[in-house]
Motif scaffolding. Structure first.
Motif, PDB file in Angstrom:
ATOM      1  N   ASP A 124       0.695  -1.210   0.095  1.00  0.00           N
ATOM      2  CA  ASP A 124      -0.094  -0.204   0.216  1.00  0.00           C
ATOM      3  C   ASP A 124       1.043   1.648  -0.123  1.00  0.00           C
ATOM      4  OD1 ASP A 124      -1.597   2.022   0.763  1.00  0.00           O
ATOM      5  OD2 ASP A 124      -2.715   0.505   1.887  1.00  0.00           O
ATOM      6  N   LYS A 143       3.468   7.510   4.791  1.00  0.00           N
ATOM      7  CA  LYS A 143       2.473   8.393   6.108  1.00  0.00           C
ATOM      8  C   LYS A 143       2.556   7.197   7.027  1.00  0.00           C
ATOM      9  CE  LYS A 143      -0.987  10.912   2.869  1.00  0.00           C
ATOM     10  NZ  LYS A 143       0.239  11.887   3.139  1.00  0.00           N
ATOM     11  N   GLN A 144       2.948   6.293   6.980  1.00  0.00           N
ATOM     12  CA  GLN A 144       3.211   5.335   8.315  1.00  0.00           C
ATOM     13  C   GLN A 144       4.263   4.428   8.483  1.00  0.00           C
ATOM     14  OE1 GLN A 144      -1.161   3.766   9.493  1.00  0.00           O
ATOM     15  NE2 GLN A 144      -1.943   5.720   8.389  1.00  0.00           N
ATOM     16  N   VAL A 146       0.636   4.368  -0.249  1.00  0.00           N
ATOM     17  CA  VAL A 146       0.307   5.647   0.731  1.00  0.00           C
ATOM     18  C   VAL A 146       0.488   5.447   2.475  1.00  0.00           C
ATOM     19  CG1 VAL A 146      -1.472   6.930   0.856  1.00  0.00           C
ATOM     20  CG2 VAL A 146      -1.513   6.638  -0.616  1.00  0.00           C
ATOM     21  N   ARG A 147       0.029   4.587   2.505  1.00  0.00           N
ATOM     22  CA  ARG A 147      -0.027   4.170   3.895  1.00  0.00           C
ATOM     23  C   ARG A 147       2.187   3.790   3.537  1.00  0.00           C
ATOM     24  NH1 ARG A 147      -1.571  -1.709   7.193  1.00  0.00           N
ATOM     25  NH2 ARG A 147      -1.112  -0.902   9.430  1.00  0.00           N
TER      26      ARG A 147
END
Length: 510
Positions: free
Chosen positions: A475, A481-482, A477-478
């Motif tokens: 993922d 960002k994380q 985006v995840r």
């Protein structure tokens, strides 16, 4: 089949050590390093480190390194990045003891300075510029130096109102970022249907506040800006200057010079075009070349020659310089590799670089078009790179450019640049460089043909790719960002010594 490489923590066994690498001093008792650390700064418990042998460490990290994609192991058609193979001779000669042993505070070593001086002269000759500074330590820093010199030029003429930088729609993302960092206002101009700058829009954009235009030629769209002389005339007539982003210099090496196109300043990615391994954040060198207008503002130091001797030119010699960009004189190792590369090739060899880069790109373009892929600009010949768009395939098969990129990894190829430039939907920006053989290009085309067959018959194979790598589809985006790179053992998991972790994330070590 399990493809995952075990985590080094999973190899851990209590009490296993590689202590032979750290023997105590002969005849002396072992002294604990903890005694030198103040009590309030010491750990309350041992760090959660794996307990493994030297052989396990060597094998583990060697296997991990073999999973990496690199230019030494894979075809790397990363558009606008010029990820080409770099001759090992350049690295070997740049690491001669006589070079490596030089200290930055050494008293003007003549052999070292002679190499850098000759590099400056060769870069001037190949770009058509009047002066060169080797001090910028990255392409982005070279951009910063270029725009800083442009600002210094206008201010010296009491023309501080010129604070607008024109940036074509197809420019690299670093161009507007650099302009903003230097306190300028960015004005974007569009491209026409053929990928060239919209001349009417350019004429409307220039004015009394125009400081410069930033662009590269050929552009990031992979096409040569045929009206570049007219662009230069328009900007110069308005009182602005021309900045050349050197990202695509590999396309024109030995064939046409930015100085002859009308550019006033250029940064050169010596780590792209001139033989330093590129990627992973460094090392780099963003040498800058300037025309006569900007000569007084070059960043220092520069190597000068007085008779038979070489010396550093500093603030005393260039009082209007924009100053220093690093603690010393740039990334010496990268500059030496570039010098050796250019000496090995000579004028004729550098011209062959761009010839074969262009030949390889056009060969790939025609083969992929024949296989059914759509060129973003079918009416234009490729320069050293080109764009195919999967907009039609996304509608027909539900397959994206990212899906194709991930599936290429299963075939043993690093993906081309995806989704850049932003104005072309579902795009792949492909740059084969001059170093790849026809056989390797054909293997890449065969993979693209196979992938096209899959998108028509079994598109899920692409949407779930990659399949043959230890790490599957993330993922994105995840992950951005994380991002979590910390290993923790789940609650109650059995530890390497047979004990259990008392709480989540705790590792029992002895």
């Amino acid at each position: 089949m399990e493809l995952r490489e075990p985590l080094i923590f999973e190899l851990s066994r209590a009490g296993r050590r590689a202590a032979s690498q750290f023997p105590p001093p002969a005849g002396a008792a072992e002294v604990s390093a903890a005694a030198e650390v103040p009590v309030h700064l010491r750990r309350a418990q041992a760090a959660a480190l794996p307990e493994v042998s030297e052989l396990q460490v060597v094998r583990h990290f060697t296997r991990l390194s073999q999973l990496n994609f690199s230019i030494d192991t894979h075809f790397y058609p990363l558009g606008s990045c010029t990820m080409k193979y770099n001759p090992k001779a350049c690295n070997a000669y740049a690491m001669l003891p006589e070079f490596l042993a030089q200290h930055p505070f050494a008293r003007e070593p003549q052999g070292f300075l002679a190499c850098l001086y000759e590099l400056q002269e060769m870069l001037k000759a190949i770009t058509g510029m009047q002066g060169v500074s080797l001090t910028p330590m990255a392409g982005a820093q070279g951009e910063f130096a270029g725009v800083a010199m442009i600002r210094a030029y206008h201010r010296a003429r009491n023309d501080a109102a010129r604070n607008e930088i024109i940036v074509p729609q197809a420019a690299h993302g670093t161009n507007p970022a650099t302009a903003a960092m230097c306190g300028c206002i960015v004005k974007e101009v569009p491209c026409d249907a053929g990928g060239s700058i919209d001349m009417a829009a350019l004429k409307s954009a220039v004015g009394p506040r125009t400081a410069a235009i930033m662009l590269t030629n050929p552009s990031t769209l992979g096409v040569f800006e045929s009206k570049i002389v007219e662009v230069a005339q328009i900007v110069h007539a308005a009182g602005g200057l021309l900045y050349y982003d050197g990202a695509n210099l590999n396309a024109i090496l030995g064939k046409v010079r930015p100085g002859d196109m009308g550019f006033d300043v250029i940064h050169m990615n010596l780590h792209k075009t001139f033989a330093t391994p590129h990627g992973g954040g460094g090392p780099g060198s963003g040498a800058v070349g300037v025309g006569s207008r900007l000569l007084p503002y070059l960043p220092i130091p520069i190597v000068g020659r007085e008779g038979a001797r070489y010396r550093w030119l500093t603030e005393r010699d260039l009082p209007r310089s924009i100053g220093r960009l690093s603690g010393f004189m740039g990334n010496a190792g990268v500059n030496l590799r570039a010098y050796i590369y250019m000496r090995l090739l000579g004028r004729e060899g550098m011209a062959r670089v761009s010839e074969f880069a262009s030949l390889n790109a056009n060969y790939l373009l025609k083969r992929l078009q024949a296989a059914g892929y759509e060129a973003a600009y079918p009416g234009r010949r490729a320069s050293h790179e080109f764009i195919i768009t999967l907009k039609r395939e996304a509608t027909l098969y539900g397959v994206t450019a990212m899906d194709v990129a991930k599936r290429l990894l299963d075939h043993g190829f690093h993906a081309p640049t995806t989704y850049f430039p932003l104005l072309v939907p579902e795009c792949l920006l492909i740059e084969p460089t001059e170093t790849e053989s026809k056989e390797e290009l054909d293997r890449f085309c065969d993979a693209m043909v196979a992938i096209r067959r899959e998108m028509e018959q079994t598109p899920e194979m692409l949407r779930s790719a990659p399949h043959a790598l230890p790490v599957r589809r993330l993922d994105d985006v995840r992950a951005a960002k994380q991002l979590n790179l910390v290993w923790t053992r789940p609650r109650g998991d059995i530890g390497p010594d047979g004990g259990t972790a008392h709480r989540e994330g705790e590792v029992a070590l002895r």
